[in-house]
Design an enzyme around this catalytic site. Structure first.
Site, PDB file in Angstrom:
ATOM      1  N   TYR A  22     148.306  13.862  23.438  1.00  0.00           N
ATOM      2  CA  TYR A  22     149.516  14.699  23.344  1.00  0.00           C
ATOM      3  C   TYR A  22     150.391  14.391  22.130  1.00  0.00           C
ATOM      4  O   TYR A  22     151.393  15.069  21.914  1.00  0.00           O
ATOM      5  CB  TYR A  22     150.333  14.546  24.640  1.00  0.00           C
ATOM      6  CG  TYR A  22     149.564  15.024  25.862  1.00  0.00           C
ATOM      7  CD1 TYR A  22     149.190  16.362  25.983  1.00  0.00           C
ATOM      8  CD2 TYR A  22     149.187  14.138  26.870  1.00  0.00           C
ATOM      9  CE1 TYR A  22     148.473  16.808  27.078  1.00  0.00           C
ATOM     10  CE2 TYR A  22     148.471  14.578  27.976  1.00  0.00           C
ATOM     11  CZ  TYR A  22     148.116  15.901  28.077  1.00  0.00           C
ATOM     12  OH  TYR A  22     147.403  16.348  29.171  1.00  0.00           O
ATOM     13  N   ASN A  74     154.716  25.967  29.926  1.00  0.00           N
ATOM     14  CA  ASN A  74     153.670  24.946  29.952  1.00  0.00           C
ATOM     15  C   ASN A  74     153.684  24.384  31.365  1.00  0.00           C
ATOM     16  O   ASN A  74     154.522  23.552  31.702  1.00  0.00           O
ATOM     17  CB  ASN A  74     153.922  23.844  28.917  1.00  0.00           C
ATOM     18  CG  ASN A  74     152.761  22.841  28.884  1.00  0.00           C
ATOM     19  OD1 ASN A  74     151.898  22.825  29.773  1.00  0.00           O
ATOM     20  ND2 ASN A  74     152.737  22.001  27.863  1.00  0.00           N
ATOM     21  N   HIS A  80     146.011  24.654  36.390  1.00  0.00           N
ATOM     22  CA  HIS A  80     144.611  24.689  36.799  1.00  0.00           C
ATOM     23  C   HIS A  80     144.405  25.052  38.265  1.00  0.00           C
ATOM     24  O   HIS A  80     143.281  25.300  38.669  1.00  0.00           O
ATOM     25  CB  HIS A  80     143.964  23.335  36.474  1.00  0.00           C
ATOM     26  CG  HIS A  80     144.292  22.853  35.095  1.00  0.00           C
ATOM     27  ND1 HIS A  80     143.997  23.589  33.962  1.00  0.00           N
ATOM     28  CD2 HIS A  80     144.955  21.749  34.646  1.00  0.00           C
ATOM     29  CE1 HIS A  80     144.441  22.939  32.896  1.00  0.00           C
ATOM     30  NE2 HIS A  80     145.032  21.826  33.282  1.00  0.00           N
ATOM     31  N   ASP A  87     151.060  33.971  41.301  1.00  0.00           N
ATOM     32  CA  ASP A  87     151.717  35.057  42.046  1.00  0.00           C
ATOM     33  C   ASP A  87     153.140  35.308  41.542  1.00  0.00           C
ATOM     34  O   ASP A  87     153.576  36.461  41.442  1.00  0.00           O
ATOM     35  CB  ASP A  87     151.794  34.710  43.540  1.00  0.00           C
ATOM     36  CG  ASP A  87     150.497  35.034  44.280  1.00  0.00           C
ATOM     37  OD1 ASP A  87     149.621  35.697  43.703  1.00  0.00           O
ATOM     38  OD2 ASP A  87     150.381  34.598  45.452  1.00  0.00           O
ATOM     39  N   HIS A 100     150.082  25.234  25.775  1.00  0.00           N
ATOM     40  CA  HIS A 100     149.633  23.859  26.014  1.00  0.00           C
ATOM     41  C   HIS A 100     149.612  23.118  24.694  1.00  0.00           C
ATOM     42  O   HIS A 100     149.278  23.705  23.650  1.00  0.00           O
ATOM     43  CB  HIS A 100     148.223  23.832  26.612  1.00  0.00           C
ATOM     44  CG  HIS A 100     148.146  24.560  27.903  1.00  0.00           C
ATOM     45  ND1 HIS A 100     148.634  24.033  29.072  1.00  0.00           N
ATOM     46  CD2 HIS A 100     147.703  25.801  28.201  1.00  0.00           C
ATOM     47  CE1 HIS A 100     148.471  24.925  30.035  1.00  0.00           C
ATOM     48  NE2 HIS A 100     147.924  26.010  29.541  1.00  0.00           N
ATOM     49  N   SER A 102     147.600  20.501  24.141  1.00  0.00           N
ATOM     50  CA  SER A 102     146.200  20.168  23.854  1.00  0.00           C
ATOM     51  C   SER A 102     145.328  21.423  23.952  1.00  0.00           C
ATOM     52  O   SER A 102     145.750  22.442  24.507  1.00  0.00           O
ATOM     53  CB  SER A 102     145.721  19.095  24.830  1.00  0.00           C
ATOM     54  OG  SER A 102     145.781  19.578  26.168  1.00  0.00           O
ATOM     55  N   ARG A 111     140.118  21.312  33.386  1.00  0.00           N
ATOM     56  CA  ARG A 111     141.215  21.835  32.542  1.00  0.00           C
ATOM     57  C   ARG A 111     140.825  23.132  31.828  1.00  0.00           C
ATOM     58  O   ARG A 111     141.649  23.811  31.232  1.00  0.00           O
ATOM     59  CB  ARG A 111     141.626  20.803  31.490  1.00  0.00           C
ATOM     60  CG  ARG A 111     142.328  19.614  32.067  1.00  0.00           C
ATOM     61  CD  ARG A 111     142.840  18.711  30.969  1.00  0.00           C
ATOM     62  NE  ARG A 111     142.891  17.359  31.442  1.00  0.00           N
ATOM     63  CZ  ARG A 111     143.912  16.834  32.122  1.00  0.00           C
ATOM     64  NH1 ARG A 111     144.983  17.547  32.385  1.00  0.00           N
ATOM     65  NH2 ARG A 111     143.867  15.582  32.532  1.00  0.00           N
TER      66      ARG A 111
END
Ligand code: DQA
Length: 143
Positions: A22, A74, A80, A87, A100, A102, A111
């Site tokens: 990160y 994010n 995931h 929803d 994200h 990464s 992921r």
């Protein structure tokens, strides 16, 4: 334009959290750089971080209720598996952009699945801070 940025679980640990993945930028620095960039392009941003799924949903509804022009989300690991967040994004009209730090496509198989993606308007990932800035540019372009 008014944009809400929502950061999910563990993003407050940026800087010391798995820096090889990160990066070294702290969460506070990330927030500051996003705010500076937003000001440069003439957007207003409000930035939240929460570790709680329900709070992310409450923030999505707040952005919709208060007619924000866009949401940059994010969702961290909720990305995931949270059908509740999927929803909630489907339930609102505010364009929601998935981001994200990464590149999920180059990481563990779990992921590589984003259950929220089909509800989002666009996805920017794999570029650290720049993923957020690209999401702001995208929203600005659609103004
Ligand atoms: C992340 C990727 C997720 O898989 C992870 O759970 C995070 C951060 C990213 O920004 O790269 O918390 O969303």
């Amino acid at each position: 334009m008014n944009i809400m940025i929502i950061n999910g679980p563990s993003l407050s640990r940026l800087g010391t959290r798995e820096p090889e993945i990160y990066g070294n930028l702290s969460y506070q620095d990330l927030v500051e750089k996003i705010k500076n960039y937003a000001a440069e392009i003439g957007s207003n941003v409000e930035i939240y971080q929460t570790n709680h799924e329900g709070e992310i949903i409450d923030l999505l509804f707040k952005a919709d209720d208060y007619a924000y022009d866009g949401i940059v989300l994010n969702a961290g690991a909720y990305t995931h598996y949270s059908y509740a967040i999927f929803d909630a994004i489907k339930a609102i009209h505010t364009p929601t952009i998935e981001v994200h730090l990464s590149d999920l496509n180059k990481r563990e198989p779990f992921r590589q699945v984003s259950v929220i993606r089909p509800a989002c308007k666009a996805t920017f990932m794999g570029k650290g801070l720049t993923s957020y800035l690209e999401a702001l540019d995208y929203l600005k372009q659609g103004e």
